[in-house]
Design a protein around this motif. Structure first.
Motif, PDB file in Angstrom:
ATOM      1  N   THR B  41       0.879  -1.211   0.000  1.00  0.00           N
ATOM      2  CA  THR B  41      -0.080   0.121   0.200  1.00  0.00           C
ATOM      3  C   THR B  41       0.778   1.264  -0.040  1.00  0.00           C
ATOM      4  N   ALA B  42       2.060   1.125   0.787  1.00  0.00           N
ATOM      5  CA  ALA B  42       2.800   2.382   0.947  1.00  0.00           C
ATOM      6  C   ALA B  42       3.460   2.700  -0.430  1.00  0.00           C
ATOM      7  N   TYR B  43       3.841   1.647  -1.364  1.00  0.00           N
ATOM      8  CA  TYR B  43       4.475   2.153  -2.494  1.00  0.00           C
ATOM      9  C   TYR B  43       3.425   2.675  -3.643  1.00  0.00           C
ATOM     10  N   CYS B  44       2.215   2.270  -3.375  1.00  0.00           N
ATOM     11  CA  CYS B  44       1.058   2.701  -4.247  1.00  0.00           C
ATOM     12  C   CYS B  44       0.832   3.904  -3.843  1.00  0.00           C
ATOM     13  N   TYR B  45       0.570   4.465  -2.517  1.00  0.00           N
ATOM     14  CA  TYR B  45       0.533   5.812  -2.036  1.00  0.00           C
ATOM     15  C   TYR B  45       1.778   6.691  -2.533  1.00  0.00           C
ATOM     16  N   LEU B  46       3.102   6.197  -2.677  1.00  0.00           N
ATOM     17  CA  LEU B  46       3.829   6.984  -2.971  1.00  0.00           C
ATOM     18  C   LEU B  46       3.830   7.262  -4.373  1.00  0.00           C
ATOM     19  N   ILE B  47       3.256   6.419  -5.256  1.00  0.00           N
ATOM     20  CA  ILE B  47       3.183   6.813  -6.597  1.00  0.00           C
ATOM     21  C   ILE B  47       2.058   7.876  -6.690  1.00  0.00           C
TER      22      ILE B  47
END
Lengths: 152, 152
Positions: B41-47
């Motif tokens: 989830t955190a990497y999707c939020y980063l994007i």
């Protein structure tokens, strides 16, 4: 411009510092009583960052009490510059610590579905307290920056 | 006071915007080409956060180019208030995204010792780009806040 809510040496400023101190201390208290926190670097960093927040807010709260009892004015540019730098550093470190810990909680609870014990809810409570402490710290930082710019 | 480096409608302001845009776009590019990023989830939020940064910086870079070619002044209080709010929101979201992703990378590489494939080094590169984009965004936010306070 000089009668801003949350300025140093005022009752609202003291309340803001006590709020930062209280929530940061609560975040540390809840985290250190959670089993297994020390195996996560981010949670240890949260404790370190909240420790800095506790020391800084307590120091400034004492200064506010001194200014209120002795009716002193704390708004000279050198003192305010020091407050601005300290507030910005603690605010950015608090946000970084709260977010990195929140990233791990989200990983465990949403992505890995591995977060249903008591420790996990304690981590979440501690992170929530850290976010509240950061929000109060961010208000202080903006007020201090505003006062600094108004005084130069 | 009004000739600050990084002010809107100046060459330094344009360079700052292009830097934010470039590093945010690079962070997205590296992250989306890493295998398995979508299960975090955190990497999707980063994007998502870097996507907002890209849109915002690109829009302001276009406005800077317009102001530079037509010799227009962008420093009126209403426009600067809008820049301040937008810059602060994107800066805080960028820092939150970079820190939450960094928390996960630290968990995998230091705590779990489970980070020696190619995907992991791509995640790290993407997060480093996100931090650089945040740093440039933080400079812009402070300059805008300074200009706003000087103009009211």
């Amino acid at each position: 411009m000089k009668k801003l809510i949350g300025r140093p040496g005022s009752v609202s400023g003291l309340a803001l510092r006590l709020g930062q101190f209280g929530f940061a201390a609560a975040a540390i208290g809840v985290m250190v009583t959670s089993p297994g926190f020390s195996s996560f670097t981010a949670y240890c960093y949260l404790i370190a960052s909240m420790g800095l927040q506790v020391l800084w807010s307590f120091g400034l709260a004492c200064l506010d009490v001194y200014a209120l009892t002795r009716k002193r004015d704390l708004q000279n540019p050198i003192l305010v510059s020091l407050f601005v730098v300290g507030d910005w550093v603690t605010a950015i470190l608090s946000l970084a610590a709260a977010c990195s810990s929140a990233g791990i909680i989200v990983l465990y609870s949403r992505d890995l579905h591995y977060c249903n014990d008591q420790a996990c809810s304690k981590y979440q409570t501690s992170i929530a307290f850290a976010f509240i402490s950061w929000a109060l710290s961010a208000i202080s930082s903006h007020v201090m920056f505003w006062i600094l710019l108004a005084s130069i």
